[in-house]
Design a protein around this motif. Structure first.
Motif, PDB file in Angstrom:
ATOM      1  N   GLY A 183      61.509  61.217  55.206  1.00 19.05           N
ATOM      2  CA  GLY A 183      62.072  59.937  55.645  1.00 19.05           C
ATOM      3  C   GLY A 183      62.455  59.054  54.477  1.00 19.05           C
ATOM      4  N   ILE A 184      61.603  59.009  53.464  1.00 20.64           N
ATOM      5  CA  ILE A 184      61.894  58.208  52.271  1.00 20.64           C
ATOM      6  C   ILE A 184      63.132  58.745  51.561  1.00 20.64           C
ATOM      7  N   GLU A 185      63.219  60.054  51.436  1.00 20.53           N
ATOM      8  CA  GLU A 185      64.371  60.659  50.768  1.00 20.53           C
ATOM      9  C   GLU A 185      65.664  60.371  51.530  1.00 20.53           C
ATOM     10  N   ASP A 186      65.626  60.396  52.863  1.00 19.43           N
ATOM     11  CA  ASP A 186      66.807  60.067  53.664  1.00 19.43           C
ATOM     12  C   ASP A 186      67.252  58.630  53.399  1.00 19.43           C
ATOM     13  N   ILE A 187      66.311  57.707  53.356  1.00 14.77           N
ATOM     14  CA  ILE A 187      66.628  56.300  53.085  1.00 14.77           C
ATOM     15  C   ILE A 187      67.219  56.161  51.680  1.00 14.77           C
ATOM     16  N   LEU A 188      66.611  56.814  50.705  1.00 19.83           N
ATOM     17  CA  LEU A 188      67.097  56.761  49.332  1.00 19.83           C
ATOM     18  C   LEU A 188      68.540  57.252  49.257  1.00 19.83           C
ATOM     19  N   ARG A 189      68.819  58.372  49.866  1.00 15.59           N
ATOM     20  CA  ARG A 189      70.176  58.957  49.835  1.00 15.59           C
ATOM     21  C   ARG A 189      71.194  58.018  50.483  1.00 15.59           C
ATOM     22  N   ARG A 190      70.829  57.405  51.596  1.00 15.39           N
ATOM     23  CA  ARG A 190      71.754  56.460  52.253  1.00 15.39           C
ATOM     24  C   ARG A 190      72.034  55.262  51.351  1.00 15.39           C
ATOM     25  N   GLU A 191      71.006  54.737  50.718  1.00 10.13           N
ATOM     26  CA  GLU A 191      71.180  53.585  49.827  1.00 10.13           C
ATOM     27  C   GLU A 191      72.039  53.950  48.615  1.00 10.13           C
ATOM     28  N   LEU A 192      71.758  55.101  48.004  1.00 10.75           N
ATOM     29  CA  LEU A 192      72.530  55.518  46.836  1.00 10.75           C
ATOM     30  C   LEU A 192      73.986  55.783  47.197  1.00 10.75           C
ATOM     31  N   ALA A 193      74.242  56.279  48.394  1.00 18.39           N
ATOM     32  CA  ALA A 193      75.608  56.562  48.831  1.00 18.39           C
ATOM     33  C   ALA A 193      76.429  55.285  49.008  1.00 18.39           C
ATOM     34  N   ASP A 194      75.762  54.158  49.182  1.00 19.67           N
ATOM     35  CA  ASP A 194      76.451  52.882  49.389  1.00 19.67           C
ATOM     36  C   ASP A 194      76.842  52.176  48.091  1.00 19.67           C
ATOM     37  N   VAL A 195      76.428  52.703  46.953  1.00 20.23           N
ATOM     38  CA  VAL A 195      76.690  52.036  45.672  1.00 20.23           C
ATOM     39  C   VAL A 195      77.590  52.911  44.812  1.00 20.23           C
ATOM     40  N   THR A 196      78.763  52.371  44.449  1.00 15.98           N
ATOM     41  CA  THR A 196      79.658  53.111  43.562  1.00 15.98           C
ATOM     42  C   THR A 196      79.344  52.763  42.110  1.00 15.98           C
ATOM     43  N   LEU A 197      79.830  53.593  41.220  1.00 19.20           N
ATOM     44  CA  LEU A 197      79.680  53.288  39.798  1.00 19.20           C
ATOM     45  C   LEU A 197      80.519  52.077  39.419  1.00 19.20           C
ATOM     46  N   GLU A 198      81.567  51.799  40.180  1.00 19.00           N
ATOM     47  CA  GLU A 198      82.333  50.564  39.967  1.00 19.00           C
ATOM     48  C   GLU A 198      81.440  49.361  40.255  1.00 19.00           C
ATOM     49  N   ASN A 199      80.635  49.431  41.327  1.00 16.13           N
ATOM     50  CA  ASN A 199      79.679  48.356  41.629  1.00 16.13           C
ATOM     51  C   ASN A 199      78.703  48.170  40.477  1.00 16.13           C
ATOM     52  N   VAL A 200      78.214  49.287  39.946  1.00 14.64           N
ATOM     53  CA  VAL A 200      77.253  49.225  38.838  1.00 14.64           C
ATOM     54  C   VAL A 200      77.891  48.562  37.626  1.00 14.64           C
TER      55      VAL A 200
END
Length: 144
Positions: free
Chosen positions: A118-135
């Protein structure tokens, strides 16, 4: 146990290359990136090799050797980077199997695996929402 910094350093390298290219440079060297990240160029080259295999960067050999982005920062997510540089699950089970004759030893791994999944699923969803342009945008905002 120490925290793993591979994702952070890989994101640093990609943001640095993207910024450097926007300043008009074609390629960046691992030495330049390593200087910014305050780490050894070998560490950077290993991470960039993983990023190249994932199609995020390209390398050039010979005169004018260095690294460039293979895609625009807008099309790269932190999940892309994570999947390129992280091997294996976020959390691991015991190195040796617990005592299956013990009620806790028998049930701990299935119980923890469900939580970890469950934690890994949440992590993957959060990481998928952030582009390197955002960073890079956030990096430049902090630097001003």
């Amino acid at each position: 146990m120490s925290a793993n910094s591979r994702l952070t350093i890989a994101a640093h390298a990609l943001a640095w290359i993207g910024h450097y290219q926007r300043l008009g440079h074609e390629v960046a060297t691992s030495e330049q990136i390593a200087s910014s990240a305050n780490t050894n160029p070998v560490v950077i080259r290993r991470l960039l090799g993983d990023l190249r295999r994932a199609g995020l960067v390209e390398s050039r050999r010979g005169a004018g050797a260095g690294w460039s982005l293979a895609r625009e920062l807008e099309s790269m997510t932190l999940l892309d980077v994570y999947e390129a540089v992280e091997t294996g699950p976020l959390f691991a089970m015991h190195r040796a199997a617990p005592d299956q004759g013990c009620v806790v030893g028998h049930g701990i791994q299935p119980a923890m695996q469900g939580i970890y999944d469950g934690i890994e699923d949440i992590l993957r969803r959060e990481l998928a929402d952030v582009t390197l342009e955002n960073v890079l945008r956030d990096v430049l905002a902090v630097s001003r």
